[in-house]
Design a protein around this motif. Sequence first.
Motif, PDB file in Angstrom:
ATOM      1  N   ASP A 166      21.939 -71.908  -8.180  1.00 39.91           N
ATOM      2  CA  ASP A 166      21.929 -73.288  -9.067  1.00 39.91           C
ATOM      3  C   ASP A 166      20.893 -73.071 -10.054  1.00 39.91           C
ATOM      4  O   ASP A 166      20.303 -71.939 -10.269  1.00 39.91           O
ATOM      5  N   ILE A 167      20.506 -74.089 -10.968  1.00 41.86           N
ATOM      6  CA  ILE A 167      19.724 -73.829 -11.972  1.00 41.86           C
ATOM      7  C   ILE A 167      18.267 -73.392 -11.854  1.00 41.86           C
ATOM      8  O   ILE A 167      17.780 -72.450 -12.591  1.00 41.86           O
ATOM      9  N   GLY A 168      17.701 -73.970 -10.637  1.00 45.10           N
ATOM     10  CA  GLY A 168      16.122 -73.486 -10.572  1.00 45.10           C
ATOM     11  C   GLY A 168      16.276 -72.241  -9.924  1.00 45.10           C
ATOM     12  O   GLY A 168      15.532 -71.292 -10.543  1.00 45.10           O
ATOM     13  N   GLN A 169      17.101 -71.731  -9.278  1.00 46.45           N
ATOM     14  CA  GLN A 169      17.450 -70.288  -8.716  1.00 46.45           C
ATOM     15  C   GLN A 169      17.637 -69.232  -9.903  1.00 46.45           C
ATOM     16  O   GLN A 169      17.058 -68.196  -9.974  1.00 46.45           O
ATOM     17  N   GLN A 170      18.593 -69.723 -10.692  1.00 41.47           N
ATOM     18  CA  GLN A 170      19.008 -68.764 -12.038  1.00 41.47           C
ATOM     19  C   GLN A 170      17.678 -68.755 -12.776  1.00 41.47           C
ATOM     20  O   GLN A 170      17.508 -67.466 -13.099  1.00 41.47           O
ATOM     21  N   GLU A 171      17.021 -69.748 -12.855  1.00 46.87           N
ATOM     22  CA  GLU A 171      15.713 -69.368 -13.922  1.00 46.87           C
ATOM     23  C   GLU A 171      14.797 -68.500 -13.446  1.00 46.87           C
ATOM     24  O   GLU A 171      14.228 -67.468 -13.883  1.00 46.87           O
ATOM     25  N   ARG A 172      14.703 -68.638 -11.903  1.00 49.12           N
ATOM     26  CA  ARG A 172      13.512 -67.622 -11.351  1.00 49.12           C
ATOM     27  C   ARG A 172      14.307 -66.323 -10.984  1.00 49.12           C
ATOM     28  O   ARG A 172      13.356 -65.450 -11.207  1.00 49.12           O
ATOM     29  N   PHE A 173      15.333 -66.301 -10.804  1.00 49.11           N
ATOM     30  CA  PHE A 173      16.188 -64.926 -10.801  1.00 49.11           C
ATOM     31  C   PHE A 173      15.961 -64.060 -11.957  1.00 49.11           C
ATOM     32  O   PHE A 173      15.646 -63.007 -12.001  1.00 49.11           O
TER      33      PHE A 173
END
Length: 253
Positions: A166-173
């Motif tokens: 998801d967008i939050g996981q994508q940013e952190r990754f």
Amino acid sequence: MSTSLVARGVSVVRGGIRLLDGVDVSVTAGEFVAVLGPNGAGKSTLLGALAGDFSLSSGSVTINDKEISTLAPRDLARLRAVLPQQIVISFPFTVREVVAMGRNPWLDERDDERIDAAMRRLNVESMRGRTYQTLSVGEQARVSMARVLAQDTPILLLDEPTAVLDIGQQERFLAVARSLVDEGRGVIAVLHDLNVAMRFATRVVVLHEGRCVASGDPREVLTPSLLSNVYHQKIRVDSTSDGRPVILPDHNG
């Protein structure tokens, strides 16, 4: 000496179909290279060629001027780590056991330290005892990246690493991936999201029908004209209030 991976004139033909045609690409310490293009452009094929997973029809791939085909598997695994698009683990390995697989090229006194550090960095320490199959797809993606990180290589090859996030996981990754670059590693990542590439990549390579049609700084390469031609969709590039470029479909075009 910093580690460099260089592909020159790489062509791949399978079943009489030319999947890649004379592609040049390189990555060295401190670079985040995003490989872009529509479905079927040859992105994953290129990453497989760079990883040394199959033979080339023509061209060369070298690491520090050595042909990767001449390197022993263990030596190659100490130079580049690969995060494939799909990972299938059939046996009930725990999260820690999966991350520990990244240490197979080394198996030395630093193993525990590297495994623990990789799990901390991807925030999967709390699930260390859980089996991989019980995780969500997003959690599995983080564990798989921790395995790659534990391998402790100067070059990382990532095939659509954020596709299931998801967008939050994508940013952190991607923040983790970019931090690795800032620490002196080289990353090549196949990405679908053009805005993610604009934000995180230091350089982009755009493929179309197996050929490299553009390469360079994201802000200079990702123009409305090029993207509209490659994706067969009218595209515009706007700016946010703080001046960051944003790529959008142009429904008025």
